[in-house]
Design a protein around this motif. Structure first.
Motif, PDB file in Angstrom:
ATOM      1  N   LYS A  46      16.958 -59.087 -26.435  1.00 30.73           N
ATOM      2  CA  LYS A  46      15.778 -58.499 -25.795  1.00 30.73           C
ATOM      3  C   LYS A  46      16.141 -57.683 -24.553  1.00 30.73           C
ATOM      4  N   SER A  47      17.124 -58.118 -23.796  1.00 32.17           N
ATOM      5  CA  SER A  47      17.442 -57.434 -22.538  1.00 32.17           C
ATOM      6  C   SER A  47      18.527 -56.371 -22.663  1.00 32.17           C
ATOM      7  N   GLN A  48      19.127 -56.210 -23.845  1.00 29.36           N
ATOM      8  CA  GLN A  48      20.177 -55.208 -24.011  1.00 29.36           C
ATOM      9  C   GLN A  48      19.588 -53.804 -23.874  1.00 29.36           C
ATOM     10  N   LYS A  49      20.236 -52.968 -23.100  1.00 33.28           N
ATOM     11  CA  LYS A  49      19.763 -51.604 -22.845  1.00 33.28           C
ATOM     12  C   LYS A  49      20.511 -50.611 -23.719  1.00 33.28           C
ATOM     13  N   ASN A  50      19.819 -49.560 -24.098  1.00 33.07           N
ATOM     14  CA  ASN A  50      20.414 -48.488 -24.892  1.00 33.07           C
ATOM     15  C   ASN A  50      21.344 -47.676 -23.996  1.00 33.07           C
ATOM     16  N   PRO A  51      22.620 -47.583 -24.346  1.00 30.13           N
ATOM     17  CA  PRO A  51      23.542 -46.812 -23.513  1.00 30.13           C
ATOM     18  C   PRO A  51      23.376 -45.300 -23.670  1.00 30.13           C
ATOM     19  N   LEU A  52      22.640 -44.852 -24.672  1.00 33.56           N
ATOM     20  CA  LEU A  52      22.439 -43.419 -24.889  1.00 33.56           C
ATOM     21  C   LEU A  52      21.215 -42.937 -24.133  1.00 33.56           C
ATOM     22  N   THR A  53      21.289 -41.719 -23.643  1.00 28.91           N
ATOM     23  CA  THR A  53      20.130 -41.146 -22.962  1.00 28.91           C
ATOM     24  C   THR A  53      19.183 -40.550 -23.999  1.00 28.91           C
ATOM     25  N   ASP A  54      17.921 -40.539 -23.646  1.00 27.76           N
ATOM     26  CA  ASP A  54      16.874 -40.016 -24.520  1.00 27.76           C
ATOM     27  C   ASP A  54      16.795 -38.505 -24.328  1.00 27.76           C
ATOM     28  N   THR A  55      17.563 -37.787 -25.133  1.00 26.04           N
ATOM     29  CA  THR A  55      17.590 -36.330 -25.070  1.00 26.04           C
ATOM     30  C   THR A  55      17.229 -35.773 -26.449  1.00 26.04           C
ATOM     31  N   PRO A  56      16.868 -34.495 -26.530  1.00 28.39           N
ATOM     32  CA  PRO A  56      16.627 -33.899 -27.846  1.00 28.39           C
ATOM     33  C   PRO A  56      17.842 -34.018 -28.775  1.00 28.39           C
ATOM     34  N   THR A  58      20.134 -36.480 -28.767  1.00 30.02           N
ATOM     35  CA  THR A  58      20.218 -37.860 -29.240  1.00 30.02           C
ATOM     36  C   THR A  58      19.146 -38.127 -30.290  1.00 30.02           C
ATOM     37  N   GLN A  59      17.949 -37.594 -30.068  1.00 26.80           N
ATOM     38  CA  GLN A  59      16.876 -37.742 -31.057  1.00 26.80           C
ATOM     39  C   GLN A  59      17.282 -37.100 -32.386  1.00 26.80           C
ATOM     40  N   ALA A  60      17.890 -35.925 -32.328  1.00 28.80           N
ATOM     41  CA  ALA A  60      18.336 -35.241 -33.552  1.00 28.80           C
ATOM     42  C   ALA A  60      19.434 -36.042 -34.248  1.00 28.80           C
ATOM     43  N   ASP A  61      20.362 -36.601 -33.471  1.00 29.36           N
ATOM     44  CA  ASP A  61      21.412 -37.443 -34.055  1.00 29.36           C
ATOM     45  C   ASP A  61      20.791 -38.678 -34.715  1.00 29.36           C
ATOM     46  N   GLY A  62      19.804 -39.268 -34.044  1.00 28.82           N
ATOM     47  CA  GLY A  62      19.115 -40.434 -34.592  1.00 28.82           C
ATOM     48  C   GLY A  62      18.364 -40.100 -35.867  1.00 28.82           C
ATOM     49  N   ASN A  63      17.721 -38.945 -35.882  1.00 30.07           N
ATOM     50  CA  ASN A  63      17.011 -38.488 -37.080  1.00 30.07           C
ATOM     51  C   ASN A  63      17.991 -38.332 -38.235  1.00 30.07           C
ATOM     52  N   GLU A  64      19.149 -37.764 -37.961  1.00 28.03           N
ATOM     53  CA  GLU A  64      20.168 -37.565 -39.000  1.00 28.03           C
ATOM     54  C   GLU A  64      20.636 -38.902 -39.576  1.00 28.03           C
ATOM     55  N   ALA A  65      20.998 -39.846 -38.706  1.00 29.48           N
ATOM     56  CA  ALA A  65      21.456 -41.156 -39.176  1.00 29.48           C
ATOM     57  C   ALA A  65      20.323 -41.892 -39.892  1.00 29.48           C
ATOM     58  N   TYR A  66      19.129 -41.827 -39.335  1.00 33.23           N
ATOM     59  CA  TYR A  66      17.959 -42.474 -39.939  1.00 33.23           C
ATOM     60  C   TYR A  66      17.703 -41.917 -41.343  1.00 33.23           C
ATOM     61  N   SER A 136      21.299 -44.213 -31.553  1.00 26.38           N
ATOM     62  CA  SER A 136      20.559 -42.953 -31.694  1.00 26.38           C
ATOM     63  C   SER A 136      19.347 -43.147 -32.604  1.00 26.38           C
ATOM     64  N   ILE A 137      19.444 -44.022 -33.610  1.00 27.83           N
ATOM     65  CA  ILE A 137      18.271 -44.341 -34.444  1.00 27.83           C
ATOM     66  C   ILE A 137      17.197 -44.997 -33.584  1.00 27.83           C
ATOM     67  N   LEU A 141      13.430 -43.717 -33.275  1.00 33.99           N
ATOM     68  CA  LEU A 141      12.265 -44.550 -33.580  1.00 33.99           C
ATOM     69  C   LEU A 141      11.188 -44.465 -32.505  1.00 33.99           C
ATOM     70  N   ARG A 142      11.585 -44.126 -31.307  1.00 40.72           N
ATOM     71  CA  ARG A 142      10.616 -43.984 -30.208  1.00 40.72           C
ATOM     72  C   ARG A 142       9.895 -42.629 -30.248  1.00 40.72           C
ATOM     73  N   HIS A 143      10.345 -41.731 -31.133  1.00 39.44           N
ATOM     74  CA  HIS A 143       9.780 -40.376 -31.203  1.00 39.44           C
ATOM     75  C   HIS A 143       9.465 -39.977 -32.642  1.00 39.44           C
ATOM     76  N   LEU A 144       8.925 -40.886 -33.422  1.00 38.88           N
ATOM     77  CA  LEU A 144       8.664 -40.579 -34.828  1.00 38.88           C
ATOM     78  C   LEU A 144       7.579 -39.510 -34.960  1.00 38.88           C
ATOM     79  N   PRO A 145       7.720 -38.631 -35.946  1.00 36.22           N
ATOM     80  CA  PRO A 145       6.749 -37.554 -36.150  1.00 36.22           C
ATOM     81  C   PRO A 145       5.462 -38.089 -36.787  1.00 36.22           C
ATOM     82  N   PRO A 146       4.422 -37.265 -36.819  1.00 37.45           N
ATOM     83  CA  PRO A 146       3.166 -37.685 -37.464  1.00 37.45           C
ATOM     84  C   PRO A 146       3.378 -38.010 -38.945  1.00 37.45           C
ATOM     85  N   ALA A 147       2.569 -38.934 -39.433  1.00 35.23           N
ATOM     86  CA  ALA A 147       2.655 -39.364 -40.835  1.00 35.23           C
ATOM     87  C   ALA A 147       2.521 -38.170 -41.770  1.00 35.23           C
TER      88      ALA A 147
END
Length: 158
Positions: A46-56, A58-66, A136-137, A141-147
């Motif tokens: 619960k207390s572990q922090k994401n070491p990656l910054t929330d940037t466009p 990182t979001q794109a990398d997360g989208n790719e892996a997701y 990055s996923i 997940l914090r920036h998911l697009p509209p359904a």
């Protein structure tokens, strides 16, 4: 007692027993207890922090892996769009935009991605995806697009 009567009793008892095995959706109280238990007891880090910054980026990398690992069950948008079996699973595949999912901390989401959730069908990906991909996923997940905005996963297109 005639054999036919005995068979009738056995068949009737079997039908009642099978009827008792039917799964149904949990009630409101059951769902609240299960959500509480998952958020407070079962899902760790619960207390572990994401070491990656929330940037466009990182979001794109997360989208790719997701899109390679998660979209088959959760749809490209995290809302089960185009996933033919999502509504038929027990338990159902959750909407990743739901408060139940979004209320997890980043560390808990990473823990779910690492270890999965047994017996829900959510597989763990530890050893399959790198920590950078997993974190990055979490950002994605914090920036998911509209359904429905991304269509359905290619594997389900006709």
């Amino acid at each position: 007692m005639p054999a036919r009567h005995t068979v009738g009793i056995v068949v009737t008892a079997s039908l009642f027993a099978l009827a008792g095995c039917k799964a149904s959706a949990p009630g409101n109280a059951e769902a609240k207890v299960a959500t509480f238990a998952k958020h407070r007891i079962f899902i760790q880090n619960k207390s572990q922090k994401n070491p990656l910054t929330d940037t466009p980026e990182t979001q794109a990398d997360g989208n790719e892996a997701y899109s390679h690992y998660c979209a088959a069950c959760h749809g490209l948008d995290g809302q089960n769009t185009g996933v033919p079996f999502a509504a038929h699973m027990s338990p159902p595949v959750p909407l990743l935009t739901s408060p139940e999912v979004q209320e997890y901390t980043d560390g808990q989401l990473k823990s779910i991605l690492d270890d999965g959730i047994w017996p829900s069908g959510m597989p763990g990906s530890k050893g399959i995806l790198s920590d950078v991909e997993l974190w990055s996923i979490v950002v994605y997940l914090r920036h998911l697009p509209p359904a429905g905005s991304l269509g359905e996963p290619e594997m389900y297109q006709h």
